[in-house]
Motif scaffolding. Structure first.
Motif, PDB file in Angstrom:
ATOM      1  N   GLY A  34     -18.392  -1.799   2.271  1.00 53.64           N
ATOM      2  CA  GLY A  34     -19.487  -2.704   2.590  1.00 53.64           C
ATOM      3  C   GLY A  34     -19.959  -2.465   4.008  1.00 53.64           C
ATOM      4  O   GLY A  34     -19.655  -1.439   4.630  1.00 53.64           O
ATOM      5  N   PHE A  35     -20.738  -3.404   4.507  1.00 57.91           N
ATOM      6  CA  PHE A  35     -21.247  -3.282   5.878  1.00 57.91           C
ATOM      7  C   PHE A  35     -20.172  -3.758   6.856  1.00 57.91           C
ATOM      8  O   PHE A  35     -19.654  -4.870   6.753  1.00 57.91           O
ATOM      9  CB  PHE A  35     -22.513  -4.117   6.053  1.00 57.91           C
ATOM     10  N   ARG A  36     -19.830  -2.907   7.810  1.00 63.22           N
ATOM     11  CA  ARG A  36     -18.838  -3.227   8.838  1.00 63.22           C
ATOM     12  C   ARG A  36     -19.385  -2.809  10.198  1.00 63.22           C
ATOM     13  O   ARG A  36     -20.334  -2.017  10.282  1.00 63.22           O
ATOM     14  CB  ARG A  36     -17.507  -2.529   8.559  1.00 63.22           C
ATOM     15  N   SER A  37     -18.787  -3.319  11.243  1.00 62.13           N
ATOM     16  CA  SER A  37     -19.240  -2.937  12.572  1.00 62.13           C
ATOM     17  C   SER A  37     -18.959  -1.455  12.801  1.00 62.13           C
ATOM     18  O   SER A  37     -18.008  -0.889  12.252  1.00 62.13           O
ATOM     19  CB  SER A  37     -18.527  -3.772  13.638  1.00 62.13           C
ATOM     20  N   ALA A  38     -19.792  -0.829  13.614  1.00 62.43           N
ATOM     21  CA  ALA A  38     -19.604   0.593  13.900  1.00 62.43           C
ATOM     22  C   ALA A  38     -18.260   0.826  14.586  1.00 62.43           C
ATOM     23  O   ALA A  38     -17.618   1.860  14.366  1.00 62.43           O
ATOM     24  CB  ALA A  38     -20.744   1.099  14.779  1.00 62.43           C
ATOM     25  N   ARG A  39     -17.808  -0.146  15.369  1.00 62.12           N
ATOM     26  CA  ARG A  39     -16.505   0.010  16.028  1.00 62.12           C
ATOM     27  C   ARG A  39     -15.388   0.008  14.999  1.00 62.12           C
ATOM     28  O   ARG A  39     -14.441   0.807  15.088  1.00 62.12           O
ATOM     29  CB  ARG A  39     -16.298  -1.120  17.033  1.00 62.12           C
ATOM     30  N   ALA A  40     -15.477  -0.904  14.016  1.00 65.34           N
ATOM     31  CA  ALA A  40     -14.452  -0.942  12.966  1.00 65.34           C
ATOM     32  C   ALA A  40     -14.453   0.359  12.168  1.00 65.34           C
ATOM     33  O   ALA A  40     -13.395   0.901  11.837  1.00 65.34           O
ATOM     34  CB  ALA A  40     -14.687  -2.135  12.049  1.00 65.34           C
ATOM     35  N   ALA A  41     -15.649   0.880  11.860  1.00 67.23           N
ATOM     36  CA  ALA A  41     -15.733   2.140  11.126  1.00 67.23           C
ATOM     37  C   ALA A  41     -15.115   3.270  11.928  1.00 67.23           C
ATOM     38  O   ALA A  41     -14.428   4.147  11.382  1.00 67.23           O
ATOM     39  CB  ALA A  41     -17.192   2.454  10.802  1.00 67.23           C
ATOM     40  N   THR A  42     -15.332   3.246  13.239  1.00 72.68           N
ATOM     41  CA  THR A  42     -14.760   4.274  14.108  1.00 72.68           C
ATOM     42  C   THR A  42     -13.235   4.200  14.109  1.00 72.68           C
ATOM     43  O   THR A  42     -12.546   5.222  14.026  1.00 72.68           O
ATOM     44  CB  THR A  42     -15.290   4.124  15.534  1.00 72.68           C
ATOM     45  N   ARG A  43     -12.697   2.978  14.185  1.00 74.06           N
ATOM     46  CA  ARG A  43     -11.240   2.819  14.190  1.00 74.06           C
ATOM     47  C   ARG A  43     -10.630   3.311  12.886  1.00 74.06           C
ATOM     48  O   ARG A  43      -9.559   3.917  12.870  1.00 74.06           O
ATOM     49  CB  ARG A  43     -10.884   1.350  14.429  1.00 74.06           C
ATOM     50  N   ILE A  44     -11.289   3.052  11.786  1.00 72.55           N
ATOM     51  CA  ILE A  44     -10.753   3.462  10.483  1.00 72.55           C
ATOM     52  C   ILE A  44     -10.610   4.976  10.417  1.00 72.55           C
ATOM     53  O   ILE A  44      -9.573   5.511  10.023  1.00 72.55           O
ATOM     54  CB  ILE A  44     -11.671   2.949   9.350  1.00 72.55           C
ATOM     55  N   VAL A  45     -11.664   5.703  10.800  1.00 67.17           N
ATOM     56  CA  VAL A  45     -11.658   7.159  10.686  1.00 67.17           C
ATOM     57  C   VAL A  45     -10.794   7.785  11.771  1.00 67.17           C
ATOM     58  O   VAL A  45     -10.141   8.826  11.550  1.00 67.17           O
ATOM     59  CB  VAL A  45     -13.098   7.696  10.744  1.00 67.17           C
ATOM     60  N   ALA A  46     -10.758   7.173  12.946  1.00 67.97           N
ATOM     61  CA  ALA A  46     -10.009   7.760  14.060  1.00 67.97           C
ATOM     62  C   ALA A  46      -8.514   7.843  13.769  1.00 67.97           C
ATOM     63  O   ALA A  46      -7.803   8.660  14.374  1.00 67.97           O
ATOM     64  CB  ALA A  46     -10.248   6.950  15.332  1.00 67.97           C
TER      65      ALA A  46
END
Length: 816
Positions: free
Chosen positions: A499-511
């Motif tokens: 779903g829609f998440r903050s760009a920071r959260a998306a960054t943490r997930i992939v990092a």
């Protein structure tokens, strides 16, 4: 009766002497009749099967689908339906929840399968869902007792592709488990499509759909019970348009972003019915070409058999036999060919129907298949088979009976008329001996016969070229799309979130994933693109930085969007369909975020550039426009560049632990499942291609056999004057080569025209989201040319034995 009995006995004697030729010509006609009858039933079979399948599973009339990535509290959509003025027209309504996720499928002795998936949760009654039911092809279906239990039905296409058993266990992100108890599907997965991939099937290869209860799906999602979809069945005769309009207004008033669609708007539904209509147009072309080739060949061959008997007709006239009795013998031969061709054709048509039914069952996994015997189609084909050979024999008989006995008895070069090609052959000065000139002169002396042979061979070869050209066009188009998506970064991976998440959260997930070299959070929004005077279509707009080092689309024309301005880059195919170019304005409809709610918004944007991807659904804008849409700092996917040597599977398994990750796949996944769909489509083409190839070989064989029969006195004369049999065979080969080369040229040109017509006229209706290019690979042209030239040129070699063992005195005898 005495004379009639004589002619009948004579005809039977002819049949015994020519049974192989009669059977072969009948088989030529049979292939044309059989293919025409078999292919002519396809659309009615498919439409009947579609109708029966949708009715059996109680398919919805209307569907409320919230914007992807959004949801509403459970019960809110049901209250919305009950609140509209036309609520009494709604017979039943069910809320549903669709969850994008990943699924891991254990496979004994192999590495487990990890693929993107969607969980569809629906309330269960005694027979499963009351709307859009779920059938079980194997195992068992869902029942009321499964409500809230961790059990599901797995989509049968995915299971079949990966050879999975009817029952098994699955693992979801976060360590959760789900057990599937059967393999089946629902009306919306008869053809499995994927968001952003356009109207294509074949997605079942790498996309799993799981059907379970609503409570089970809500438990997997976590948090308060929510829904994002509702299916409605209306009372018979209800005003569908009125109910739909009221639901759309109610959605807007409730602050919800979504759309209300009919069953006919569902991508899978459109594919099924558009395919049935569009494919039938294509099959009709192929069937007509094959029937025309067979008809022309049968007409030509039957005519040549009768003309070869013209000397006997002349002798009969000289002896005073009435013309009507002289016509009986050749007409009976035509009747023999007609009966043989029709019976064989009907049998072949029934056989082809069985073959095509099997192909349809593999191509269209429907719970109900309807393939009734189409009496009208077969009756039409049988009428053609019965009438054509009799007409083909009647014409030369009529011509022969109009001659004087002396003219009819005259054979060989003396029988050629002094006009047209025959006159040219007499005046034409060619190098070489008279024997070396014979093949070309023979072809020119009988231009009508040569033309019929050339057109018959050309029609059949047109089918072969068209088949190969269609396959080449699909492959070239998919290759073009893959090259565009993979350019500069062929290993690029797209991580889709739930779903829609903050760009920071998306960054943490992939990092957190090992093997990631670079990444970029992105936002992809479902969008409808439209323009004045053009039909709109659904697609997706991705907000990305065009100066990104990871990936950005190439520009065929124009420039990247200017930051801060409402500008968009669309595909060349989209621009063509919208009637827009660089600098023009188009409208986009997209979800606008207002706090935790979503509404539908519309805006005019300027086309700043065009990209070359054949898929019209992909469009791109600058990230700066996210703020006006309420999506500032929001992402729902991440574009990733893996480290050198790190496979996609390693990153996917590392991210599988996070429930927020819906899928991890290569950027070229869309082209991959289109290739899968293409393989299924090619299966149908191969069936017809085999019949076309057999027909080309039969035409070549029959034409050669009749030519040897026609030339028997000329061949006997040459042998009597010392010409060796090998040279006589060489002359026959060169004469056939002329017809083969001309027929091949006609076939290559005709095939290109057929491919162009299908790609530019028929397929845009069936596959509107794909801009196909017309291409016929050089290898395909060489194969078609080799089949056309070699089969026709080498066919006379089958008659070498007859020439070597020819009884020269008997052949040259004038009277029997």
């Amino acid at each position: 009766m005495g004379r009639l009995g004589l002619w009948l006995r004579w005809s039977i004697r002819d049949l015994r002497g020519r049974w192989a030729l009669v059977l072969a010509i009948g088989l030529v006609l049979a292939i044309g009749i059989g293919v025409n009858a078999g292919l002519g039933s396809m659309e009615s079979w498919r439409v009947a099967s579609n109708d029966a399948s949708f009715a059996a599973l109680r398919a919805h009339d209307l569907e409320i689908a919230l914007t992807e990535g959004t949801s509403a509290p459970a019960g809110s959509l049901s209250r919305l339906v009950r609140g509209i003025p036309a609520a009494g027209e709604v017979e039943a309504a069910e809320e549903r929840l669709r969850l994008p996720t990943q699924v891991e499928v254990p496979r004994p002795g192999e590495e487990s399968l990890l693929v993107p998936a969607e969980i569809v949760g629906t309330p269960l009654g005694p027979d499963g869902p009351a709307i859009d039911g779920v059938y079980a092809e194997s195992g068992r279906a869902l029942r009321a007792g499964d409500e809230g239990r961790p059990v599901a039905v797995l989509e049968r296409g995915f299971a079949a592709y990966h050879d999975l058993p009817a029952r098994g266990a699955l693992r979801l992100p976060g360590g959760r488990r789900l057990r599937y108890v059967g393999l089946g599907g629902s009306p919306e997965t008869f053809i499995v499509t994927r968001p952003g991939g356009g109207e294509f099937g074949g997605a079942e290869a790498q996309f799993a759909v799981l059907f379970t209860s609503l409570r089970t799906a809500q438990g997997i999602a976590g948090g308060p019970p929510r829904v994002d979809d509702a299916g409605l069945r209306l009372r018979p005769g209800a005003p569908v348009g009125t109910v739909r309009h009221q639901l759309e207004r109610a959605l807007s008033a409730a602050g919800l972003s979504g759309e209300v669609t009919r069953l006919s708007d569902d991508p899978g539904y459109r594919v099924l019915y558009k395919d049935a209509s569009g494919d039938q147009q294509m099959f009709d072309i192929f069937a007509l070409l094959i029937l025309a080739g067979a008809a022309l060949a049968a007409f030509n061959l039957a005519t040549r058999i009768v003309e070869a008997q013209r000397r006997e007709i002349g002798i009969g006239m000289a002896l005073g036999v009435p013309p009507r009795e002289l016509a009986i013998r050749p007409l009976l031969l035509g009747a023999q060919i007609a009966v043989a061709g029709t019976l064989l054709g009907l049998a072949l048509g029934l056989t082809m129907g069985v073959i095509l039914r099997g192909v349809l069952e593999d191509l269209l996994p429907l719970p109900q298949m309807r393939t009734p015997f189409e009496l009208g189609v077969f009756a039409r084909a049988a009428a053609i088979g019965l009438v054509l050979p009799i007409v083909a024999t009647a014409i030369p008989v009529w011509r022969g009976l109009r001659l004087t006995p002396v003219e009819a008895i005259r054979v060989g070069f003396r029988s050629a008329r002094g006009t047209g090609g025959a006159a040219l052959a007499k005046r034409l000065r060619l190098p070489g001996s008279s024997i070396a000139q014979m093949p070309l002169r023979n072809a020119l002396r009988a231009p009508r016969r040569t033309l019929l042979t050339v057109v018959g061979i050309g029609a059949v070869l047109s089918v072969l070229v068209a088949f190969m050209g269609l396959i080449d066009s699909f492959v070239a188009t998919v290759d073009r799309s893959e090259a565009e998506v993979a350019h500069g970064n062929p290993e690029r991976i797209v991580v889709s979130l739930d779903g829609f998440r903050s760009a920071r959260a998306a960054t943490r997930i992939v990092a957190t994933a090992p093997g990631v070299a670079a990444f970029e959070p992105q936002l992809s929004l479902p969008t409808t693109l439209s323009a004045p005077g053009a039909d709109g279509f659904q697609g997706s707009v991705t907000l990305l930085d065009f100066s990104s080092a990871i990936w950005a689309p190439t520009l065929a024309s124009g420039a990247p969007p200017t930051p801060g301005r409402p500008e968009i880059v669309i595909s060349e195919k989209a621009a063509e369909d919208l009637g827009a170019g660089v600098g023009d304005q188009i409208a986009i409809t997209y979800p606008r975020r207002q706090g935790s709610a979503f509404t539908e918004a519309r805006a005019m944007v300027r086309v700043s550039g065009l990209h070359p991807d054949p898929f019209r659904t992909f469009a791109y804008m600058d990230p700066s426009i996210a703020a006006p849409a309420g999506f500032s700092g929001i992402a729902n996917q991440v574009s990733v560049t893996p480290q050198p040597g790190v496979p996609e599977g390693r990153i996917a398994r590392a991210l599988f632990r996070d429930p927020a990750v819906a899928s991890v796949q290569r950027a070229t996944a869309t082209t991959q499942f289109v290739r899968e769909r293409l393989d299924d489509f090619i299966g149908v083409l191969r069936v017809i291609e085999g019949f076309a190839l057999a027909l080309a070989l039969l035409i070549a064989f029959n034409s050669s056999a009749i030519s040897i029969d026609e030339r028997r006195r000329e061949n006997a004369t040459m042998l009597a004057f010392g010409v060796i049999p090998a040279k006589a065979m060489a002359l026959a080969v060169f004469e056939s080569l002329i017809a083969g080369v001309l027929g091949t040229l006609v076939g290559l040109g005709g095939g290109f025209l057929v491919v162009s017509w299908i790609v530019n006229r028929t397929l845009p209706e069936t596959l509107p989201d794909l801009g196909l290019v017309v291409e016929i690979a050089p290898a395909s042209l060489l194969i078609a040319a080799a089949v056309g030239v070699a089969s026709v040129a080498l066919a006379p070699l089958m008659g070498a034995r007859r020439i070597r063992r020819m009884d020269v005195p008997s052949t040259l005898r004038v009277m029997e």
